[in-house]
Enzyme design. Structure first.
Site, PDB file in Angstrom:
ATOM      1  N   GLY A 265       0.822  -1.213   0.000  1.00 42.47           N
ATOM      2  CA  GLY A 265       0.000   0.000   0.000  1.00 42.47           C
ATOM      3  C   GLY A 265       0.849   1.253   0.000  1.00 42.47           C
TER       4      GLY A 265
ATOM      5  N   ILE B  57       3.234   2.112   2.050  1.00 38.43           N
ATOM      6  CA  ILE B  57       4.555   1.982   2.661  1.00 38.43           C
ATOM      7  C   ILE B  57       5.646   2.107   1.597  1.00 38.43           C
ATOM      8  CG2 ILE B  57       6.085   0.472   3.977  1.00 38.43           C
ATOM      9  CD1 ILE B  57       3.551  -1.058   4.894  1.00 38.43           C
TER      10      ILE B  57
ATOM     11  N   GLU C  51     -12.944  -9.523  -0.209  1.00 36.99           N
ATOM     12  CA  GLU C  51     -13.801  -9.579  -1.385  1.00 36.99           C
ATOM     13  C   GLU C  51     -14.865 -10.661  -1.213  1.00 36.99           C
ATOM     14  OE1 GLU C  51     -13.104  -7.728  -4.194  1.00 36.99           O
ATOM     15  OE2 GLU C  51     -11.238  -6.874  -3.436  1.00 36.99           O
TER      16      GLU C  51
ATOM     17  N   ASP D   7      -2.254 -13.181  -3.296  1.00 34.77           N
ATOM     18  CA  ASP D   7      -1.925 -11.753  -3.251  1.00 34.77           C
ATOM     19  C   ASP D   7      -0.545 -11.563  -2.612  1.00 34.77           C
ATOM     20  OD1 ASP D   7      -2.937  -8.741  -3.094  1.00 34.77           O
ATOM     21  OD2 ASP D   7      -2.116  -9.248  -1.123  1.00 34.77           O
TER      22      ASP D   7
ATOM     23  N   LYS E 144       3.313 -10.284  -4.189  1.00 33.38           N
ATOM     24  CA  LYS E 144       4.098  -9.214  -3.574  1.00 33.38           C
ATOM     25  C   LYS E 144       5.506  -9.672  -3.204  1.00 33.38           C
ATOM     26  CE  LYS E 144      -0.051  -6.793  -2.010  1.00 33.38           C
ATOM     27  NZ  LYS E 144      -1.084  -6.730  -0.938  1.00 33.38           N
TER      28      LYS E 144
END
Lengths: 427, 427
Positions: B132, B134, B188, B199, B203
């Site tokens: 996000g 950061i 979701e 996810d 990353k």
């Protein structure tokens, strides 16, 4: 084209820089195409250079670096604001880029240094001046610039954080923990810069200047250290759900910049409350990013050298690509600095007073007279030598009124033994 | 010269970007001399653009942005790897710089995207794809490059961290906490990307590629989610002094890169153990910097938009100064990916088994036969419907042997009810 680096200062951090170059120069070429060559090292004594295997590059005259046209970049690691200032300014004027870890210099003569760099079209980089190896100046000057930064708060002095952690966890008193920190090499023989808060003040001045786009110097920072803190204070804080940290604080307010360093109570569940020992952390709040924190080792050869060499590599990258300085001075606003007297917050105040009839009543009268509303008052710890410890916690009050209260209690017929312990509360 | 920006995708993050530009465009000019103009916004529906006050810039055809020679920079915020890939590749081929938050795209087609950018002499920036708001990709590509990074570990999925925190603090079971997370908008309707770990896998692939200078794609990441975790596991962990997190882990080893995502026990006193709720944190260890951590809001409009716009401003700064991309692809090494079967660590395994005589003895026999040394075995929780929960904690064992143990216990005359809960221990 190799970038030829001259290093001034071969102490702990300088030694770390030499080690990084010797270990990783080939990696820098392979990964990033950055070609770094350590060309000269300068200090008062050749033994450190020899110990790091670069005795052949030694000089004890920094002019051999400044005046050498083949040197492209100077690393200044001698510290202080006298000799170091000459090295940095003269190097920039000689057309060299400069990397420094010097917080005192940047917090005191930052404007002169930045303007000299700009005039000469050269870069001045100083990531290592705050937070050791923690990337914080880079993020503030790049990743976070889409925000209006509303506050920066830091545990930026590892020595005092180590001391407070030890006092808190083991109940050691101030003198014992200072002696231990000195024995371990965490505190200097003259510990004033750390324990009186000046080191932290320089760092928050630098961070506030960048975060708020407005010059803050070390003299703008209201600064109090930890010398009056005792295990009683830490225990009282814990009982109230708080932890005491030497916090460097900078808030943007509607009326100007609130910037200060002092022992501070923060809620025990706050992320900063969990930063213990010699670690540092800087908490940044922005209007879009929300809350972020940068944590890491605030001191030590490797950590600070990592930050210095990160700057060196970035500047070298720019030089090799023929790029002029990308970010210069960003102090484009001139925000006023708020006098601390005008701030309002909650206070913890511990008085050591004579155990005499009427003392508590007299003190209560002073709080009432100055309009400071008291949240709680308790006697803590053991009575010793006719002295008792009285702990007040106030509701939100103006700093000015708190000072008047302390001043007046001081004058109460010699009831006060020593300075009170004053800890401000940051919610 | 204003930098004209085309925005593709006006959802949560896109809306945040519009808000930042509208609020701060004048600040960017004043502080940094960066002149940003939002020129066009594209999505399927004009209502979001209208809600953010830029309905007049709306188009539903992304070609209006790609084909507009006056647009300098494209922000891609539609996500996924199909349509988004076309937008990014075509924008780069049309000579535009690109900023994206698309982790799936970068973790799957990163090499193609980087090569396309390089071929066109354009920048591709993707800070918002991990963590996000950061700053983490910036620090890894700049401030920390003097280090050999030895490990990167992250709590990089806020949804699962929120769920695990709730399960731990309030004893809620998986289904209840998932429903709550969905109701609050943290998860979701189809939660698979979060709860199954994909996810986080994307990353850590991105972070490992940058940190280790070697390409790691999402398919290289061994990935397990949190769907088998119950409050019993979290309670057992707590009793042993651990906390359970869905950790994305990448270690540099002598034999190659160890990269994986799975529920992990970490010591309760570790800085990462204290990262709760929707917050993210990335823990980076380097050979000189030591341990650092980057903490902040991993999701939400403002945080992600802060990272996107930080990239936009940096790229715009370069464009205005006539600077070519400073850092391109840094995957200069080709390190092997270690198969997880070859790793060794400690394991927590909870079996739900039939409460029948001889079951424990049979299970113990399997551990012994496979040479897996057991540190402790306890029955936890209440017996329910003829099923008991048996928790094993092993000494260091090879993953391959652990899998054989589980496989064989599965086949023990129908003792196993459902999948075991397997949690790896990271010291």
């Amino acid at each position: 084209m190799a970038i030829r680096v001259g290093l001034v200062g071969t102490g702990t951090v300088g030694g770390g820089c030499i080690d990084i170059i010797l270990k990783h120069a080939d990696d820098f070429k392979r990964h990033y195409g950055i070609d770094i060559e350590l060309a000269r090292v300068c200090s008062l004594d050749s033994r450190e250079a020899e110990a790091h295997g670069v005795g052949h590059l030694f000089t004890d005259n920094f002019r051999d670096i400044i005046d050498d046209p083949a040197i492209d970049l100077v690393i200044e690691l001698i510290g202080g604001t006298t000799f170091a200032r000459t090295v940095v300014i003269d190097a920039l004027n000689a057309g060299k880029n400069v990397v420094t870890a010097n917080k005192a210099l940047m917090a005191t003569y930052g404007q002169e240094v930045m303007e000299t760099a700009e005039r000469n079209g050269r870069e001045i980089a100083f990531e290592a001046s705050v937070g050791g190896g923690i990337p914080i100046i880079g993020p503030l000057k790049h990743s976070l610039i889409a925000n209006e930064i509303t506050s920066v708060m830091g545990i930026v002095n590892g020595t005092t954080n180590y001391m407070l952690t030890r006092m808190d966890e083991d109940g050691m008193d101030y003198d014992a923990v200072l002696a231990e920190a000195q024995a371990k090499g965490f505190a200097e023989a003259n510990p004033s810069a750390d324990v009186d808060g000046y080191d932290a003040a320089a760092k928050i001045a630098i961070l506030a200047s960048i975060a708020f786009n407005s010059r803050v110097t070390i003299d703008d920072v209201y600064t109090r250290g930890i010398t009056n803190i005792t295990p009683i204070d830490l225990e009282a804080a814990r009982d109230m759900g708080y932890v005491v940290k030497l916090l460097a604080i900078a808030h943007r307010t509607d009326r100007g910049i609130d910037v200060r360093v002092h022992p501070t109570m923060i809620p025990a569940e706050h992320q900063m409350a969990k930063v213990n020992g010699v670690f540092n952390a800087i908490y940044v709040t922005g209007d879009f990013v929300g809350e972020t924190m940068f944590f890491g080792e605030g001191a030590g050869a490797g950590a600070a050298a990592s930050a210095v060499m990160g700057d060196v590599l970035e500047v070298a990258r720019h030089m090799q690509q023929g790029i002029a300085p990308i970010v210069g001075c960003t102090c484009t606003d001139e925000l006023p600095i708020l006098p601390i007297e005008e701030l309002s917050m909650k206070y913890y105040i511990r008085f050591s007073v004579a155990d005499r009839p009427g003392v508590l009543a007299a003190m209560a009268g002073v709080f009432a007279k100055r309009g400071v509303s008291v949240h709680s008052v308790v006697q803590r710890g053991q009575k010793s030598g006719g002295t008792v410890e009285i702990v007040y916690v106030t509701h939100t009050a103006e700093e000015r009124a708190i000072r008047e209260v302390i001043e007046e209690i001081r004058s109460l017929d010699d009831v006060l033994h020593g300075d009170p312990s004053l800890i401000r509360v940051e919610e």
